[in-house]
Design a protein around this motif. Structure first.
Motif, PDB file in Angstrom:
ATOM      1  N   ALA A  97       0.827  -1.210   0.000  1.00 20.88           N
ATOM      2  CA  ALA A  97       0.000   0.000   0.000  1.00 20.88           C
ATOM      3  C   ALA A  97       0.861   1.259   0.000  1.00 20.88           C
ATOM      4  N   VAL A  98       1.910   1.263   0.800  1.00 24.71           N
ATOM      5  CA  VAL A  98       2.798   2.425   0.865  1.00 24.71           C
ATOM      6  C   VAL A  98       3.540   2.594  -0.458  1.00 24.71           C
ATOM      7  N   GLU A 137       1.168   4.068  -3.064  1.00 28.88           N
ATOM      8  CA  GLU A 137       0.915   5.481  -2.795  1.00 28.88           C
ATOM      9  C   GLU A 137       2.127   6.326  -3.163  1.00 28.88           C
ATOM     10  N   ASN A 138       3.298   5.846  -2.821  1.00 26.57           N
ATOM     11  CA  ASN A 138       4.537   6.546  -3.162  1.00 26.57           C
ATOM     12  C   ASN A 138       4.686   6.679  -4.668  1.00 26.57           C
ATOM     13  N   ALA A 159       2.311   6.679  -6.893  1.00 27.38           N
ATOM     14  CA  ALA A 159       1.309   7.626  -7.375  1.00 27.38           C
ATOM     15  C   ALA A 159       1.740   9.069  -7.109  1.00 27.38           C
ATOM     16  N   LEU A 160       2.291   9.325  -5.943  1.00 19.26           N
ATOM     17  CA  LEU A 160       2.740  10.676  -5.619  1.00 19.26           C
ATOM     18  C   LEU A 160       3.916  11.102  -6.487  1.00 19.26           C
ATOM     19  N   SER A 200      -4.705   1.986 -11.032  1.00 15.02           N
ATOM     20  CA  SER A 200      -6.049   1.835 -10.455  1.00 15.02           C
ATOM     21  C   SER A 200      -6.508   0.384 -10.449  1.00 15.02           C
ATOM     22  N   TRP A 222      -4.257  -0.941  -7.317  1.00 16.21           N
ATOM     23  CA  TRP A 222      -4.393  -0.232  -6.043  1.00 16.21           C
ATOM     24  C   TRP A 222      -5.858  -0.013  -5.724  1.00 16.21           C
TER      25      TRP A 222
END
Length: 64
Positions: free
Chosen positions: A24-25, A28-29, A31-32, A60, A63
């Motif tokens: 998950a991290v 997210e990383n 995506a950022l 998508s 995630w």
């Protein structure tokens, strides 16, 4: 070419982090980082190109 290298490096980091149990991290990383890359290359409003759209479609699907 530089954008492709960045994407490949991010994918290698993502694969490495998946093995570490931080899915998950890592997503997210990733995506950022993609959002920052788009922001850095634009003057006024960030615009998505075809490769950016494909990136978000694939992300998508993985995630939730």
């Amino acid at each position: 070419m530089g954008n492709m290298v960045t994407i490949l490096l991010d994918l290698f980091r993502l694969i490495w982090l998946f093995g570490r149990g931080h899915q998950a991290v890592a997503l997210e990383n990733l995506a950022l980082r993609q959002q920052l890359a788009i922001y850095k290359r634009t003057k006024k409003l960030p615009r998505l190109d075809g490769s950016d759209r494909r990136f978000w479609i694939v992300l998508s699907a993985v995630w939730k």
